[in-house]
Design a protein around this motif. Structure first.
Motif, PDB file in Angstrom:
ATOM      1  N   VAL A   1     -77.789  32.033 -15.497  1.00  0.00           N
ATOM      2  CA  VAL A   1     -77.849  30.925 -16.435  1.00  0.00           C
ATOM      3  C   VAL A   1     -78.459  31.382 -17.756  1.00  0.00           C
ATOM      4  CG1 VAL A   1     -78.809  28.597 -16.770  1.00  0.00           C
ATOM      5  CG2 VAL A   1     -78.117  29.344 -14.491  1.00  0.00           C
ATOM      6  N   ALA A   2     -77.868  30.954 -18.863  1.00  0.00           N
ATOM      7  CA  ALA A   2     -78.410  31.183 -20.217  1.00  0.00           C
ATOM      8  C   ALA A   2     -78.688  32.639 -20.553  1.00  0.00           C
ATOM      9  CB  ALA A   2     -79.678  30.348 -20.438  1.00  0.00           C
ATOM     10  N   ALA A   3     -77.872  33.552 -20.036  1.00  0.00           N
ATOM     11  CA  ALA A   3     -78.047  34.962 -20.403  1.00  0.00           C
ATOM     12  C   ALA A   3     -76.789  35.482 -21.102  1.00  0.00           C
ATOM     13  CB  ALA A   3     -78.373  35.792 -19.172  1.00  0.00           C
ATOM     14  N   GLY A   4     -76.115  34.600 -21.798  1.00  0.00           N
ATOM     15  CA  GLY A   4     -74.920  35.020 -22.526  1.00  0.00           C
ATOM     16  C   GLY A   4     -73.743  35.264 -21.602  1.00  0.00           C
ATOM     17  N   LEU A   5     -73.737  34.587 -20.462  1.00  0.00           N
ATOM     18  CA  LEU A   5     -72.582  34.699 -19.569  1.00  0.00           C
ATOM     19  C   LEU A   5     -71.847  33.366 -19.496  1.00  0.00           C
ATOM     20  CD1 LEU A   5     -73.968  37.067 -16.834  1.00  0.00           C
ATOM     21  CD2 LEU A   5     -72.038  37.482 -18.329  1.00  0.00           C
ATOM     22  N   ALA A   6     -71.922  32.633 -20.587  1.00  0.00           N
ATOM     23  CA  ALA A   6     -71.166  31.391 -20.716  1.00  0.00           C
ATOM     24  C   ALA A   6     -71.433  30.409 -19.584  1.00  0.00           C
ATOM     25  CB  ALA A   6     -69.675  31.691 -20.834  1.00  0.00           C
ATOM     26  N   SER A   7     -72.699  30.333 -19.138  1.00  0.00           N
ATOM     27  CA  SER A   7     -73.018  29.379 -18.083  1.00  0.00           C
ATOM     28  C   SER A   7     -72.883  27.946 -18.601  1.00  0.00           C
ATOM     29  CB  SER A   7     -74.413  29.619 -17.537  1.00  0.00           C
ATOM     30  OG  SER A   7     -75.354  29.623 -18.582  1.00  0.00           O
ATOM     31  N   SER A   8     -73.166  27.724 -19.903  1.00  0.00           N
ATOM     32  CA  SER A   8     -73.062  26.349 -20.410  1.00  0.00           C
ATOM     33  C   SER A   8     -71.597  25.930 -20.493  1.00  0.00           C
ATOM     34  CB  SER A   8     -73.773  26.183 -21.749  1.00  0.00           C
ATOM     35  OG  SER A   8     -73.069  26.841 -22.776  1.00  0.00           O
ATOM     36  N   ALA A   9     -70.696  26.882 -20.740  1.00  0.00           N
ATOM     37  CA  ALA A   9     -69.268  26.544 -20.784  1.00  0.00           C
ATOM     38  C   ALA A   9     -68.820  26.031 -19.419  1.00  0.00           C
ATOM     39  CB  ALA A   9     -68.448  27.765 -21.182  1.00  0.00           C
ATOM     40  N   ALA A  10     -69.105  26.809 -18.374  1.00  0.00           N
ATOM     41  CA  ALA A  10     -68.698  26.405 -17.027  1.00  0.00           C
ATOM     42  C   ALA A  10     -69.443  25.132 -16.617  1.00  0.00           C
ATOM     43  CB  ALA A  10     -68.983  27.521 -16.035  1.00  0.00           C
ATOM     44  N   GLY A  11     -70.720  25.030 -16.993  1.00  0.00           N
ATOM     45  CA  GLY A  11     -71.539  23.874 -16.628  1.00  0.00           C
ATOM     46  C   GLY A  11     -70.994  22.575 -17.205  1.00  0.00           C
ATOM     47  N   PHE A  12     -70.760  22.534 -18.516  1.00  0.00           N
ATOM     48  CA  PHE A  12     -70.279  21.292 -19.136  1.00  0.00           C
ATOM     49  C   PHE A  12     -68.838  20.972 -18.744  1.00  0.00           C
ATOM     50  CE2 PHE A  12     -74.013  21.564 -21.924  1.00  0.00           C
ATOM     51  CZ  PHE A  12     -74.421  20.239 -21.859  1.00  0.00           C
ATOM     52  N   ALA A  13     -68.014  22.006 -18.541  1.00  0.00           N
ATOM     53  CA  ALA A  13     -66.631  21.725 -18.125  1.00  0.00           C
ATOM     54  C   ALA A  13     -66.627  21.144 -16.712  1.00  0.00           C
ATOM     55  CB  ALA A  13     -65.789  22.996 -18.193  1.00  0.00           C
ATOM     56  N   SER A  14     -67.433  21.710 -15.815  1.00  0.00           N
ATOM     57  CA  SER A  14     -67.410  21.183 -14.436  1.00  0.00           C
ATOM     58  C   SER A  14     -68.056  19.803 -14.381  1.00  0.00           C
ATOM     59  CB  SER A  14     -68.075  22.148 -13.451  1.00  0.00           C
ATOM     60  OG  SER A  14     -69.450  22.204 -13.668  1.00  0.00           O
ATOM     61  N   LEU A  15     -69.074  19.567 -15.208  1.00  0.00           N
ATOM     62  CA  LEU A  15     -69.696  18.234 -15.244  1.00  0.00           C
ATOM     63  C   LEU A  15     -68.685  17.192 -15.735  1.00  0.00           C
ATOM     64  CD1 LEU A  15     -72.212  16.393 -15.076  1.00  0.00           C
ATOM     65  CD2 LEU A  15     -72.853  17.160 -17.364  1.00  0.00           C
ATOM     66  N   THR A  16     -67.935  17.516 -16.784  1.00  0.00           N
ATOM     67  CA  THR A  16     -66.945  16.585 -17.330  1.00  0.00           C
ATOM     68  C   THR A  16     -65.847  16.298 -16.296  1.00  0.00           C
ATOM     69  OG1 THR A  16     -67.386  17.548 -19.495  1.00  0.00           O
ATOM     70  CG2 THR A  16     -65.443  16.155 -19.324  1.00  0.00           C
ATOM     71  N   SER A  17     -65.365  17.348 -15.624  1.00  0.00           N
ATOM     72  CA  SER A  17     -64.325  17.156 -14.598  1.00  0.00           C
ATOM     73  C   SER A  17     -64.876  16.361 -13.411  1.00  0.00           C
ATOM     74  CB  SER A  17     -63.832  18.490 -14.053  1.00  0.00           C
ATOM     75  OG  SER A  17     -63.061  19.131 -15.009  1.00  0.00           O
ATOM     76  N   ALA A  18     -66.139  16.601 -13.065  1.00  0.00           N
ATOM     77  CA  ALA A  18     -66.726  15.879 -11.930  1.00  0.00           C
ATOM     78  C   ALA A  18     -66.907  14.397 -12.279  1.00  0.00           C
ATOM     79  CB  ALA A  18     -68.058  16.510 -11.537  1.00  0.00           C
ATOM     80  N   LEU A  19     -67.228  14.084 -13.546  1.00  0.00           N
ATOM     81  CA  LEU A  19     -67.325  12.675 -13.974  1.00  0.00           C
ATOM     82  C   LEU A  19     -65.944  12.021 -13.892  1.00  0.00           C
ATOM     83  CD1 LEU A  19     -69.642  13.061 -17.115  1.00  0.00           C
ATOM     84  CD2 LEU A  19     -70.179  11.709 -15.081  1.00  0.00           C
ATOM     85  N   ASN A  20     -64.932  12.761 -14.330  1.00  0.00           N
ATOM     86  CA  ASN A  20     -63.546  12.281 -14.272  1.00  0.00           C
ATOM     87  C   ASN A  20     -63.160  11.957 -12.819  1.00  0.00           C
ATOM     88  OD1 ASN A  20     -60.859  11.975 -15.554  1.00  0.00           O
ATOM     89  ND2 ASN A  20     -60.327  13.761 -14.304  1.00  0.00           N
ATOM     90  N   ASP A  21     -63.665  12.780 -11.903  1.00  0.00           N
ATOM     91  CA  ASP A  21     -63.379  12.587 -10.484  1.00  0.00           C
ATOM     92  C   ASP A  21     -64.183  11.396  -9.932  1.00  0.00           C
ATOM     93  OD1 ASP A  21     -62.299  13.319  -7.952  1.00  0.00           O
ATOM     94  OD2 ASP A  21     -64.187  14.323  -7.456  1.00  0.00           O
ATOM     95  N   LEU A  22     -65.468  11.346 -10.270  1.00  0.00           N
ATOM     96  CA  LEU A  22     -66.343  10.281  -9.740  1.00  0.00           C
ATOM     97  C   LEU A  22     -65.850   8.899 -10.161  1.00  0.00           C
ATOM     98  CD1 LEU A  22     -69.170   9.712  -8.319  1.00  0.00           C
ATOM     99  CD2 LEU A  22     -70.137   9.696 -10.612  1.00  0.00           C
ATOM    100  N   PHE A  23     -65.494   8.766 -11.448  1.00  0.00           N
ATOM    101  CA  PHE A  23     -65.094   7.442 -11.960  1.00  0.00           C
ATOM    102  C   PHE A  23     -63.578   7.261 -12.002  1.00  0.00           C
ATOM    103  CE2 PHE A  23     -69.354   8.133 -13.777  1.00  0.00           C
ATOM    104  CZ  PHE A  23     -69.985   7.007 -13.273  1.00  0.00           C
ATOM    105  N   ASP A  24     -62.872   8.252 -11.498  1.00  0.00           N
ATOM    106  CA  ASP A  24     -61.407   8.197 -11.430  1.00  0.00           C
ATOM    107  C   ASP A  24     -60.786   7.829 -12.788  1.00  0.00           C
ATOM    108  OD1 ASP A  24     -59.035   8.485 -10.104  1.00  0.00           O
ATOM    109  OD2 ASP A  24     -58.942   6.412  -9.405  1.00  0.00           O
ATOM    110  N   TRP A  25     -61.272   8.509 -13.842  1.00  0.00           N
ATOM    111  CA  TRP A  25     -60.749   8.225 -15.186  1.00  0.00           C
ATOM    112  C   TRP A  25     -59.294   8.649 -15.336  1.00  0.00           C
ATOM    113  CZ3 TRP A  25     -65.411  11.115 -17.829  1.00  0.00           C
ATOM    114  CH2 TRP A  25     -66.529  10.275 -17.839  1.00  0.00           C
ATOM    115  N   GLN A  26     -58.919   9.695 -14.587  1.00  0.00           N
ATOM    116  CA  GLN A  26     -57.553  10.250 -14.673  1.00  0.00           C
ATOM    117  C   GLN A  26     -57.170  10.693 -16.087  1.00  0.00           C
ATOM    118  OE1 GLN A  26     -54.707   7.753 -12.652  1.00  0.00           O
ATOM    119  NE2 GLN A  26     -56.067   7.465 -10.919  1.00  0.00           N
TER     120      GLN A  26
END
Ligand code: PMV
Length: 331
Positions: free
Chosen positions: A118-143
């Motif tokens: 995490v936070a060592a220049g291995l793009a952890s925030s990229a994967a983190g925010f993308a998976s969080l956004t997709s997981a919200l889409n899944d939780l609330f079924d935004w489609q």
């Protein structure tokens, strides 16, 4: 324009609010830019000065599981450990979630498992925010379509916009003030032979966040004026290299792009330097090996680690030369 306006715009017509599911889950790969994003034209909306192009690492990234809980605050468990509520990571995540809840009182238990430092220049925030956004889409079924998820994740971290696909991905800078044309899309090229090697140098937290470093570069570096020109040229050359599977052209352009990005940082004031002595030593070894005929190139982001670029046929030699390297077949 504010982030909340963008969220309103995307949700207004497209999403019918439904009762949440029991759990929302999603994995997002991390991505390594071959032509970098460095500098924003809008700091609130994370709108970039230039387009960028990355390659995703298929099974390196973040798996996020969301559950609505009855507690007064969101709780984040990262790799099995609960994070302090006042840590930077929690604050950024809660601010991002606030964009979506408006008057709704839901609070989440957020369980994130990352198999990259995490936070060592291995793009952890990229994967983190993308998976969080997709997981919200899944939780609330935004489609919502991936293009919209890319725009939403960008509000959390710019490079997250590219983490919704495997393979090569281009993030279009866009020109609109509201950033509705600033999203990523996959490129059609496949390259079975292509490997990325993560060469760990240090997993210490970075001395300065990419967010702050980017702003400092844009506002103080005289070299930054050249950066958009360099990117425009490298984007063209990298696409040509992908088209013709010209590895020397791809590797050389990606390495030169990274070195130019770091040169703009070094010329900022106070200087931004993500090199450690071991980073430079590794670069020099790579240049020497290349002089001796081994086709290996590197790229570096906002941290001391290097990512090696090479072809499958050289995998065993690379492993012998760099015993600590973690090799990923991109396709
Ligand atoms: O998205 P951020 O704010 O983590 O910035 C990422 C910047 C670089 O990793 C250095 C370059 C890139 O394009 O990923």
């Amino acid at each position: 324009m504010k982030k909340a306006d963008i969220v309103d715009m995307l949700f207004h017509e497209k999403v019918t609010q439904k009762a949440p599911r029991e759990k929302g889950m999603a994995f997002a790969p991390t991505n390594i830019a071959l032509c970098k994003y460095w500098g924003k034209r809008d700091t609130e909306l994370n709108l970039p000065v230039t387009s960028s192009l990355s390659v995703s690492l298929p099974d390196k990234g973040a798996m996020t599981t969301l559950t609505i809980h009855a507690e007064p605050n969101d709780k984040i468990i990262l790799n099995g450990r609960e994070l302090e509520p006042d840590s930077g990571f929690v604050k950024r995540t809660v601010q991002f979630l606030d964009l979506f809840r408006k008057n709704h009182a839901w609070r989440l238990l957020i369980d994130i498992n990352m198999n990259i430092p995490v936070a060592a220049g291995l793009a952890s925030s990229a994967a983190g925010f993308a998976s969080l956004t997709s997981a919200l889409n899944d939780l609330f079924d935004w489609q919502l379509p991936l293009q919209d998820l890319s725009i939403l994740a960008r509000l959390g971290s710019g490079s997250a916009s590219r983490s919704f696909w495997n393979g090569f991905v281009e993030w279009h800078a866009g020109v609109q003030l509201d950033g509705m044309d600033s999203y990523a899309a996959p490129l059609p090229h496949e390259w079975q032979q292509l490997c990325v090697g993560i060469l760990p140098i240090s997993d210490a937290e970075k001395p300065i966040s990419s967010r702050e470093a980017m702003q400092r570069t844009v506002s103080t570096s005289m070299l930054y004026a050249m950066w958009p020109k360099k990117v425009a040229q490298d984007m063209m050359v990298i696409k040509k290299a992908l088209q013709g599977k010209n590895f020397a052209l791809l590797g050389g352009t990606a390495e030169s792009n990274a070195m130019n990005m770091h040169a703009t940082m070094l010329s900022s004031w106070p200087p931004v330097c993500y090199f450690m002595p071991e980073t430079i030593a590794a670069m020099q070894r790579i240049w020497k090996l290349r002089d001796e005929g081994l086709e290996v190139y590197f790229t570096q982001d906002a941290g001391p680690n290097l990512k090696l670029l090479f072809l499958e046929k050289n995998k065993e030699t690379i492993k012998k030369q760099f015993p600590l390297v973690d090799v990923i077949n991109v396709f």
